[in-house]
Design an enzyme around this catalytic site. Sequence first.
Site, mmCIF file in Angstrom:
data_model
loop_
_atom_site.group_PDB
_atom_site.id
_atom_site.type_symbol
_atom_site.label_atom_id
_atom_site.label_comp_id
_atom_site.label_asym_id
_atom_site.label_seq_id
_atom_site.Cartn_x
_atom_site.Cartn_y
_atom_site.Cartn_z
ATOM 1 N N GLY A 68 2.990 3.876 -10.077
ATOM 2 C CA GLY A 68 4.379 5.201 -9.229
ATOM 3 C C GLY A 68 4.477 4.389 -8.158
ATOM 4 O O GLY A 68 5.429 5.183 -7.495
ATOM 5 N N LYS B 223 2.749 -3.501 -3.309
ATOM 6 C CA LYS B 223 2.567 -1.444 -2.759
ATOM 7 C C LYS B 223 3.011 -0.514 -2.151
ATOM 8 O O LYS B 223 2.979 -1.296 -0.767
ATOM 9 C CB LYS B 223 0.713 -1.401 -3.118
ATOM 10 C CG LYS B 223 0.157 0.050 -3.322
ATOM 11 C CD LYS B 223 -1.439 -0.076 -3.262
ATOM 12 C CE LYS B 223 -1.569 1.527 -3.519
ATOM 13 N NZ LYS B 223 -3.672 1.475 -2.971
ATOM 14 N N ASP C 184 6.715 9.460 -4.106
ATOM 15 C CA ASP C 184 7.749 9.273 -3.108
ATOM 16 C C ASP C 184 7.617 7.932 -3.249
ATOM 17 O O ASP C 184 8.770 7.028 -3.540
ATOM 18 C CB ASP C 184 8.019 9.299 -2.039
ATOM 19 C CG ASP C 184 6.564 8.795 -0.900
ATOM 20 O OD1 ASP C 184 5.865 8.450 -1.613
ATOM 21 O OD2 ASP C 184 6.370 10.003 0.391
ATOM 22 N N GLY C 185 6.287 7.480 -4.203
ATOM 23 C CA GLY C 185 6.376 5.577 -4.603
ATOM 24 C C GLY C 185 6.398 4.775 -2.877
ATOM 25 O O GLY C 185 6.437 3.939 -3.246
ATOM 26 N N ARG D 15 -0.110 -7.367 -3.022
ATOM 27 C CA ARG D 15 -1.591 -7.014 -3.655
ATOM 28 C C ARG D 15 -0.794 -9.071 -4.854
ATOM 29 O O ARG D 15 -0.692 -9.432 -5.007
ATOM 30 C CB ARG D 15 -1.960 -6.448 -4.427
ATOM 31 C CG ARG D 15 -1.779 -4.803 -3.520
ATOM 32 C CD ARG D 15 -2.850 -3.796 -4.268
ATOM 33 N NE ARG D 15 -2.211 -3.190 -5.593
ATOM 34 C CZ ARG D 15 -1.792 -2.373 -6.025
ATOM 35 N NH1 ARG D 15 -3.078 -1.580 -5.715
ATOM 36 N NH2 ARG D 15 -1.959 -1.945 -7.258
ATOM 37 N N ARG E 191 -5.176 -3.058 -16.562
ATOM 38 C CA ARG E 191 -6.394 -1.899 -16.485
ATOM 39 C C ARG E 191 -6.974 -2.280 -17.942
ATOM 40 O O ARG E 191 -6.338 -1.388 -19.287
ATOM 41 C CB ARG E 191 -5.758 -0.495 -15.214
ATOM 42 C CG ARG E 191 -5.352 -1.508 -13.894
ATOM 43 C CD ARG E 191 -3.944 -0.936 -14.441
ATOM 44 N NE ARG E 191 -3.846 -1.544 -12.967
ATOM 45 C CZ ARG E 191 -3.867 -0.840 -11.705
ATOM 46 N NH1 ARG E 191 -4.533 0.214 -11.839
ATOM 47 N NH2 ARG E 191 -3.244 -1.203 -10.513
ATOM 48 N N ASP F 17 -7.739 4.149 -14.747
ATOM 49 C CA ASP F 17 -6.363 3.744 -14.897
ATOM 50 C C ASP F 17 -7.267 2.197 -13.634
ATOM 51 O O ASP F 17 -5.538 1.948 -13.507
ATOM 52 C CB ASP F 17 -5.470 4.186 -14.368
ATOM 53 C CG ASP F 17 -6.286 5.733 -13.424
ATOM 54 O OD1 ASP F 17 -6.290 6.910 -14.095
ATOM 55 O OD2 ASP F 17 -5.115 5.915 -12.444
ATOM 56 N N ASN F 18 -8.072 3.082 -12.586
ATOM 57 C CA ASN F 18 -8.394 1.747 -11.345
ATOM 58 C C ASN F 18 -9.444 0.334 -11.804
ATOM 59 O O ASN F 18 -10.185 0.714 -10.898
ATOM 60 C CB ASN F 18 -9.379 3.153 -10.360
ATOM 61 C CG ASN F 18 -8.192 3.628 -10.404
ATOM 62 O OD1 ASN F 18 -6.958 3.117 -10.207
ATOM 63 N ND2 ASN F 18 -8.511 4.395 -9.457
ATOM 64 N N ASP G 77 -7.443 -0.858 -6.444
ATOM 65 C CA ASP G 77 -6.816 0.089 -6.055
ATOM 66 C C ASP G 77 -7.926 0.503 -5.046
ATOM 67 O O ASP G 77 -8.786 1.454 -5.220
ATOM 68 C CB ASP G 77 -6.310 1.222 -7.060
ATOM 69 C CG ASP G 77 -5.646 0.583 -8.257
ATOM 70 O OD1 ASP G 77 -5.453 -0.040 -7.513
ATOM 71 O OD2 ASP G 77 -6.044 0.970 -9.519
#
Length: 656
Positions: A222, A243, A255-256, A313, A320, A408-409, A418
């Site tokens: 996201g 990121k 908002d990303g 990163r 994942r 998802d992490n 993450d």
Amino acid sequence: MAGLASCCRSFSSALLPSPFSSSSVARSSSSRLFFGFSSSISCASFHFPSLASDPSPALRPHGALRLAAMAEGLQALSLDEGNKSDGVRADDESKNGDLDGGDGASSAEQNGKLSRGKLEDIRWDHSFVRELPGDARVGGPIRQVLNACYSEVSPSVFVKNPELVAWSRPVAELLDFSLQEFERSDFSMIFSGAMKLKGSLPYAQCYGGHQFGVWAGQLGDGRAVTLGELLNSKGERWELQLKGAGKTPYSRMADGLAVLRSSVREFLCSEAMHHLGIPTSRALSLVTTGEGVERDMFYDGNPKIEPGAVVCRVAQSFLRFGSYQIHSARENFDLVRKLADYTIKYHFPDLENKFQKMRATEDFIDGDQHISAGNKYAAWFNEVAERTAILFSKWQCVGFTHGVLNTDNMSILGLTIDYGPFGFLDAFDPKYTPNTTDLPGRRYCFANQPDVGMWNIMQLANTLLSAKLISTEEAQSGLERYADKFMDEYQQGMTKKLGLKEYDKELIGKLLNNMAFDKADFTNFFRALGNITSSLDCPDDKVLSPLKGVLLDLSKERKSTWIDWLSQYRKKLVLEGQSDAERKVQMDSVNPKYVLRNYLCQSAIDAAEQGDYTEVRQLLKVIERPFDDQPGMKKYARLPPAWAYRPGVCMLSCSS
């Protein structure tokens, strides 16, 4: 060990229609594994927060079994108080990149450490985009992305005089980047995402996940944009990802963007974990955008404008568990297989080569488990389970709490990824969670992490079962691998922390109980323990001297308890016959003097938000040598001050 393995084999073999349905939720405490090291310790002695909200897993543990990081010796601790899971959704002197390096930088070039190339000379190999299906639409609005592993998208962050805060020299070496590249006038523009890096092919990955035990559907990158994959001079594949680079089709209501506060934490902890010897994603650079970003840090209706930032990163891959789950949930099992094939080919090449050679044989034995010939997916699942177990054991041995262990992490490569509301233990508290969102149930507290690891591995197993890539028996084999590997690695790690040659369950159990009771500082205690004399002639009043700085305000009774434990410990040392000097060297090599405590992060953040990046760069230097006694750096090993326990320092929300 044998008892645990036999218990694992009793998992249900019933394959349910869908591991993602919410119609049937398993809330039984039997959905946990317990590593009981002593027959005298019953499962009922341990009370951990429920890992409930389990959406009908195809595999489910059977019986009163639990896996707990601090299972040994925590009988007296109850973690049940107010802990009912709520299914909440979260979203060599120095090698650092200090631009003030001057002479140090020049000497590095002269020594050949950074005789590298320019950014324009990066050898790109965009295998993920080349070999997997992508979104038919480029960029565009927030939406459900079907039948695709990624969406092509360009960074959209707004910048105004972006500034390079810090960079990691070891990562620059890893990527074959020349030192001079970090002095380029356009470096901050490129690594904030405002200017395209030549040869890059930006995209955001599509994935789903269970968040706090509840299937959350499509999530995806996201606010992270992958620039692409490069191959270094050793042929190693590294993915570069920005990121905080702006909105993607997976941004949902966000908002990303990212703020400096969270970006400093991720940048520093990525490098700190690597130098502690823990598998992790890395961080190349930290750049401020010069623009403000609105954040409600505590979700209390009081947002404020914070400085924006972008972290670059780096990892072999950011795949994942959720990368596979999303396609299984949508019943696109061909894509699950295709993604698994890609992963094995590019990130588990030894496994791929092994199976190509073995396909000519009828079958083979992998450990004590029979796996049919050619089923590379079963062997791959076992490898993922083992890597995950190794990772979690290392966390437990160093006192690290991730804070947001949603599927998802969870890295498919067994990396720490993450970095959100993480925390290293200060005062030893098995119930500690650094995530305010996790407080209602403490699902992700320190002691629960290995349990969560097993639960997450089960969700991956369900995904592979649904896609018919593995059988139920092969799934059970992977779960057993996780359990056995965690036990082996954790026992070895704790044995080394005490400077012993053989694991002593009773000794370690008593130690952890004592540390929890007296809230001993986890890092400093084990470091100080290396100074204990093994001489049995040492008077009782002097035995505790090396631990006075970590065992504070002991009552007469507690002092006696510690003296008794130290007597048992020293007798063990005498029996093993290692000299105190040799033992201290060994213990200091595994018990860090410096860890990235949250209050140290906050001090660096406070200064950085005022435009002073000195402390970020200095802290980076310190954490690159966590096991060394560094002259003049004593303050970085101090116990946390009183202000360190305020909200926003010792605990944070997932909002960043």
